[in-house]
Design an enzyme around this catalytic site. Sequence first.
Site, short mmCIF file in Angstrom:
data_model
loop_
_atom_site.label_atom_id
_atom_site.label_comp_id
_atom_site.label_asym_id
_atom_site.label_seq_id
_atom_site.Cartn_x
_atom_site.Cartn_y
_atom_site.Cartn_z
N GLY A 45 -15.27 -130.65 29.28
CA GLY A 45 -16.71 -130.29 28.83
C GLY A 45 -17.31 -129.71 29.91
O GLY A 45 -16.93 -129.32 30.95
N THR A 47 -20.28 -130.12 31.62
CA THR A 47 -20.83 -131.11 32.72
C THR A 47 -19.65 -131.36 33.73
O THR A 47 -19.63 -131.23 34.88
CB THR A 47 -21.43 -132.32 32.24
OG1 THR A 47 -22.58 -131.88 31.31
CG2 THR A 47 -22.08 -132.84 33.40
N ASP A 97 -17.11 -138.64 33.04
CA ASP A 97 -17.07 -137.55 31.75
C ASP A 97 -18.61 -137.40 31.30
O ASP A 97 -19.54 -138.19 31.73
CB ASP A 97 -16.38 -137.90 30.65
CG ASP A 97 -15.97 -137.06 29.67
OD1 ASP A 97 -16.04 -135.92 29.85
OD2 ASP A 97 -15.09 -137.49 28.67
N GLY A 98 -18.69 -136.23 30.73
CA GLY A 98 -20.21 -135.92 30.00
C GLY A 98 -20.40 -136.65 28.81
O GLY A 98 -19.53 -137.50 28.36
N GLU A 119 -10.42 -138.73 25.60
CA GLU A 119 -11.45 -139.23 26.50
C GLU A 119 -11.73 -140.72 26.26
O GLU A 119 -12.19 -141.43 27.34
CB GLU A 119 -12.82 -138.59 26.22
CG GLU A 119 -12.86 -136.97 26.40
CD GLU A 119 -13.93 -136.27 25.89
OE1 GLU A 119 -14.18 -135.21 26.28
OE2 GLU A 119 -14.67 -136.54 25.03
#
Length: 234
Positions: A45, A47, A97-98, A119
Amino acid sequence: MASSRATARQQGPLSDALRERYKHDAAKAAAEMVQDGMRVGLGTGTTVAHLLPAIAERGLANVRCAATSPATERAALALGLKLADLDELGDLDIAIDGADQIDPGAWLVKGGGRALTREKIVAAAAKVFVVIASEEKAVGELGPPVPLELMRFGARCTLTKLGQARLRDGAESPDGGLIADYLGAVGDPRELSARLSAAPGVIEHGLFAPEMVSVILIAGAAGVQRREGGKPLG
């Protein structure tokens, strides 16, 4: 870094430039948690796009990473990060992770980038799971959409059984599953999580429980603020 259960919220919508700055700040703070020799899970993603160069800039020679999507894999390799299959690495020391939404109890909605199943596998494989976000991702309560990955076989039947859900046009996961969104009210996220998990044809959903999360780093006007999840650190 401030520690808080709440995040100072920007008045009105964030400008694109400010949002990207906050993503960068959260990503940089998370990159500082990576130590040489670690096995690191890399999310997917916008971010995470800030995270990858922040890790690369640290010049850690013995870090090996598992990527959750082809896009992350390509970007990481271009920056000189060392990649390996998750099965080769085994348990990860840390995954970063975002998130699309973060509620006050550390429930997350994730998967806007279509890699939600990978994820979740990587987050579960990590001893420490760190979530990074700009401040507008912190919400009072979770709401739709909640991303879903569906089997292709019987997908229309699955959607009918779920009720308020629809396919994203032309969207599929890195492993070829169909991507849909649940559009009904979330209500109690644990109840909805159980319902979605029990639905035949649903491979995975984008609700991440607090017990999967170790630390949440939310960047905003007040700096990078830290929330604790339900997964112990170390």
